[in-house]
Write an enzyme that holds these catalytic residues in place. Structure first.
Site, mmCIF file in Angstrom:
data_model
loop_
_atom_site.group_PDB
_atom_site.id
_atom_site.type_symbol
_atom_site.label_atom_id
_atom_site.label_comp_id
_atom_site.label_asym_id
_atom_site.label_seq_id
_atom_site.Cartn_x
_atom_site.Cartn_y
_atom_site.Cartn_z
ATOM 1 N N ASN A 246 0.904 -1.154 0.000
ATOM 2 C CA ASN A 246 0.000 0.000 0.000
ATOM 3 C C ASN A 246 0.938 1.197 0.000
ATOM 4 O OD1 ASN A 246 -2.344 -1.509 0.043
ATOM 5 N ND2 ASN A 246 -2.366 -1.650 2.273
ATOM 6 N N GLU A 327 -7.776 -3.396 -3.359
ATOM 7 C CA GLU A 327 -8.091 -2.744 -2.083
ATOM 8 C C GLU A 327 -7.830 -1.231 -2.131
ATOM 9 O OE1 GLU A 327 -5.885 -5.072 0.836
ATOM 10 O OE2 GLU A 327 -7.574 -6.465 0.998
ATOM 11 N N ARG A 372 -15.008 -14.326 -3.878
ATOM 12 C CA ARG A 372 -13.693 -13.679 -3.843
ATOM 13 C C ARG A 372 -12.564 -14.663 -4.156
ATOM 14 N NH1 ARG A 372 -11.143 -10.572 1.460
ATOM 15 N NH2 ARG A 372 -8.968 -10.966 0.937
ATOM 16 N N ASP A 401 -6.730 -15.059 1.912
ATOM 17 C CA ASP A 401 -5.792 -14.097 2.501
ATOM 18 C C ASP A 401 -5.073 -14.656 3.731
ATOM 19 O OD1 ASP A 401 -4.429 -11.799 2.868
ATOM 20 O OD2 ASP A 401 -6.093 -10.629 3.689
ATOM 21 N N GLU A 429 -0.692 -11.998 10.820
ATOM 22 C CA GLU A 429 -1.929 -11.206 10.788
ATOM 23 C C GLU A 429 -3.141 -12.023 11.240
ATOM 24 O OE1 GLU A 429 -2.747 -9.529 6.936
ATOM 25 O OE2 GLU A 429 -4.765 -8.902 7.484
HETATM 26 C C1 GCV Z 1 -0.932 -4.609 2.710
HETATM 27 C C2 GCV Z 1 -4.799 -8.095 3.457
HETATM 28 C C3 GCV Z 1 -4.300 -7.323 4.634
HETATM 29 C C4 GCV Z 1 -3.845 -5.931 4.207
HETATM 30 C C5 GCV Z 1 -2.789 -6.090 3.120
HETATM 31 C C6 GCV Z 1 -3.405 -6.862 1.975
HETATM 32 C C7 GCV Z 1 -2.404 -7.119 0.869
HETATM 33 O O1 GCV Z 1 -5.998 -7.589 2.994
HETATM 34 O O2 GCV Z 1 -5.285 -7.257 5.604
HETATM 35 O O3 GCV Z 1 -3.319 -5.275 5.319
HETATM 36 O O4 GCV Z 1 -2.324 -4.842 2.676
HETATM 37 O O5 GCV Z 1 -3.846 -8.105 2.433
HETATM 38 O O6 GCV Z 1 -1.800 -8.168 0.899
HETATM 39 O O7 GCV Z 1 -2.219 -6.271 0.019
#
Ligand code: GCV
Length: 741
Positions: A246, A327, A372, A401, A429
């Site tokens: 991001n 996203e 998804r 994910d 995570e």
């Molecule tokens: C860096 C998931 C995580 C996000 C992450 C995203 C990705 O959605 O929760 O924090 O963003 O994956 O891998 O791009």
């Protein structure tokens, strides 16, 4: 070396001291301390030899630096990797593993030096053709009646890897003179992805702040940059993406590039290439252009100029990692273009300098109500083979994910022409953050060993990633880093094993997780079997434990909103359906699970026919994937005869019991540990137990509102009401955008 028996005792005490200080300590800021202390304990005769050898080594190393060595690093006339090798082995600066290896086989340093000056080693080496440019051979020979252990490589980076390997062998008390080790990495790019922001927060980071101190760079080189590079080199990691996917375009401005250059200068001699994330809209944000359309001439020129500017500073820059149209990140689709247009535009800019584009396939659209789990495959499959040859498509290990357990991503095996990188998440995570002891190499191994059946049997993911199945030239394994400013780098001392294990599997995806655990325990704590065996067992069960107490039998994504801390299976009010846990478990009075067969989303059609068939049938699907692919009634009979509701409840309980057992194992290991190390893990395990119970109770109470069945015998009564669990809020959970209030 001829050492008196008394001296041998002192020597072994010194080595013991080093070993017992533990890897955990040795890779902290205090790294030098145990080494200095052990130096003091050494008999004079030995320290004398070390000093002599160090002086000899350093003198020679300086000479080496003036030699023209065949180097893999573009634009570097000389190299100081040799200094790293020598300081690593001699303990002059204090290596990652340092002293023991050096003392035990002092002649090795000498042999390394002789090789470098006289190039004798090749003439002794097993078969130099059996290694590649990063590989090494460790071999013991006798020369003029002197036993010598020789580390040989084709290029200097192989020597660094060989030296670290040698030190590991020493630390594991292996009889090095009895074996010949011939080893080369099986994957080219062994890469960490840092999700580090420029404000030093780390997305999904649970080990403090980002290591990169942007404010003090480029002048201030924190010792931790060097320790980080050394630790990575010791397990063969050779690339790092410094910034979050991001992305923030600012990192591509001259002010930040100067800082990136300073880091690249530190990492270079450890064989580590720097990559950056490239924000697709950077030409607008920092380039004053009106568009970032990849087919626009000015945009293309902007990226080409940017690449030239970066390579002028960092001649061995690796390239860009890009998250586009995912996203909320900008991408080519904002201009009516596709992923190929975007990736190829950047690839063209990087190509003259030998750089790569790593383009992520983590996409799912809010405008698309397809399951998804199917979207990335659907979108990317038609592009296979259309990317330029310096583009790698990076795919997460599973289609959703980084869940505690997912079936593999169907793009593996289906993509035959464009090279795929696998992305694992080392940071936890969805696995209890850095509070839970979960040995992830077990998860990584499970994925790598899976047969995709896409090119007959034995089409394993390991073979896809190492390029052997389809002959891809660019091979990559990426891991989202779990490293931060915490004193022990990873938050949980055992989370270091996940960093370690990721590196080892990126070096060789066929390694066994048991072997990795064994290496890590023995180089971190002790070689004593009475410690190693139970702790290994504990580590190897820990992954199944977390699956059991969070997401058993194929349940997934039932985490609490946004931060993903703790259970939130009831969440149903997020902006997009596929962000809500209820979307994934589909619990109702009839049953639970996501129907991905032909009667549901038919995600199974994306797998090879053999698996599609096996997974479509509830009798042949492995039960660990059951609710991932099937929606089943509460009284559905599992293989062991339990009804589904009971099976789910008993799995939750089993997870809790497994954590209880982990605590018992750790308590039994107390005599081997100093108080600080014992207590640290013991306290963390107590939190893990508390949170495992929280998961069990919250999920079972919630699912019970649909099953309307009693908890089976053996499952503990929940401590609180469902309303209590639903009322818990964690606005300041770590790993999400920080807030001041
Ligand atoms: C860096 C998931 C995580 C996000 C992450 C995203 C990705 O959605 O929760 O924090 O963003 O994956 O891998 O791009």
């Amino acid at each position: 070396m001829d050492i008196h028996i008394d001296d041998k005792v002192k020597l072994s005490q010194a080595v013991d001291l080093l070993e017992n200080s533990g890897l955990a300590m040795r890779i902290t800021n205090y790294l030098g301390k145990p080494i200095e202390k052990s130096m003091k304990m050494l008999p004079e005769k030995v320290t004398g030899k070390i000093q002599q050898a160090s002086i000899f080594s350093i003198n020679k190393a300086l000479k080496i630096a003036t030699l023209s060595i065949n180097t893999r690093l573009k634009g570097k006339k000389t190299s100081n990797t040799w200094h790293k090798v020598l300081s690593g082995t001699s303990g002059a600066v204090g290596g990652f593993l340092g002293l023991p290896g050096f003392i035990v086989e002092l002649p090795v340093s000498t042999a390394i030096i002789m090789r470098s000056i006289l190039d004798i080693a090749r003439s002794f080496a097993e078969n130099i053709e059996n290694i590649d440019k990063e590989g090494f051979i460790i071999q013991s020979i006798s020369r003029n009646n002197t036993p010598l252990t020789i580390i040989t490589s084709k290029e200097e980076i192989g020597l660094l890897y060989g030296t670290f390997r040698f030190l590991r062998e020493m630390q594991m008390h292996e009889n090095i003179s009895a074996k010949t080790i011939v080893d080369s990495p099986k994957i080219q790019l062994r890469m960490l992805n840092h999700w580090d922001n420029l404000d030093r927060s780390v997305e999904r980071g649970y080990a403090g702040f980002s290591l990169w101190n942007w404010q003090k760079l480029p002048e201030y080189i924190d010792q931790r940059y060097i320790d980080y590079a050394r630790a990575n080199a010791s397990i063969g990691i050779n690339a790092t993406v410094l910034t979050n996917v991001n992305a923030n375009a600012l990192v591509l401005t001259p002010m930040y590039l100067e800082k990136v250059e300073a880091l690249a200068n530190v990492f270079r001699s450890y064989g580590i290439q720097v990559y950056l994330t490239a924000r697709f809209s950077a030409p607008i944000e920092i380039g004053n252009l009106e568009t970032a359309d990849p087919l626009d001439k000015n945009v293309q020129e902007w990226w080409s100029n940017k690449a030239a500017e970066i390579y002028k500073r960092i001649p061995d820059f690796g390239g860009f990692l890009v998250k586009a149209n995912s996203e909320g990140q900008p991408g080519p689709q904002n201009y009516g273009r596709n992923h190929v247009d975007g990736a190829n535009m950047m690839a063209t800019a990087l190509k003259p300098f030998g750089g790569n584009v790593i383009w992520r396939a983590f996409v799912y659209s809010e405008h698309d109500d397809t399951d998804r789990a199917k979207q990335a495959y659907d979108e990317f499959l038609p592009y296979d083979g259309s990317f330029k040859d310096n583009v790698i498509v990076q795919v997460k290990n599973g289609p959703i994910d980084f869940q505690p357990r997912e079936p593999f991503h169907p793009m593996f095996g289906a993509y035959k022409k464009t090279p795929l990188a696998i992305e694992f998440q080392i940071t936890q995570e969805y696995l209890g953050f850095s509070t839970h002891l979960v040995f992830l190499p077990k998860l990584f191994e499970e994925i790598l060993d899976i047969d995709t059946y896409q090119k007959g049997t034995e089409s394993t993911i390991a073979k896809i990633i190492d390029g052997s199945l389809y002959g891809n030239k660019l091979t990559t394994m990426a891991g989202v880093a779990n490293i931060g400013t915490d004193l022990n780098w990873t938050g949980h001392p055992f989370a270091q094993a996940n960093w370690y294990g990721f590196g080892r599997l990126a070096w060789d995806p066929n390694l066994n997780s048991g072997q990795i655990a064994d290496e890590w325990i023995r180089t971190t704590y002790t070689n004593d079997k009475a410690f190693v065996e139970p702790i290994k067992k504990m580590m190897l069960t820990s992954r199944e434990a977390v699956v059991n107490y969070m997401n058993p039998l194929g349940l997934h994504h039932i985490f609490d909103t946004g931060h993903h801390y703790g259970p939130g299976p009831w969440v149903d009010d997020l902006g997009r359906p596929d962000w809500n846990p209820v979307y994934y478990h589909n619990a109702d009075k009839n049953g639970i699970g996501f129907d991905r067969t032909t009667s549901g989303s038919n995600a199974l059609e994306q797998y090879a026919p053999f698996l599609e068939k096996a997974y479509s049938n509830t009798n042949t699907i492995p039960e660990e994937y059951l609710l991932w692919f099937h929606h089943l009634p509460w009284d559905y009979k599992l293989k062991n005869g339990e009804i589904l509701w009971d099976g789910i409840a008993l799995k939750y309980q089993e997870g809790v019991d497994q954590v209880d057992d982990m605590i018992k194992t750790w308590e039994a290991a107390k005599p081997f540990l100093n108080e600080e190390h014992f207590n640290e893990v013991h306290m963390l395990l107590q939190i893990q137990l508390k949170e495992a119970k929280w998961w069990r109770d919250a999920c079972l109470l919630y699912f019970q509102t649909f099953s309307n069945l009693p908890l089976p015998k053996g499952v503990e009564k929940p401590a609180h009401s469902l309303e209590y669990y639903q009322s818990l809020k964690f606005p300041f959970a770590p790993g999400i955008k920080p807030s001041w209030n």
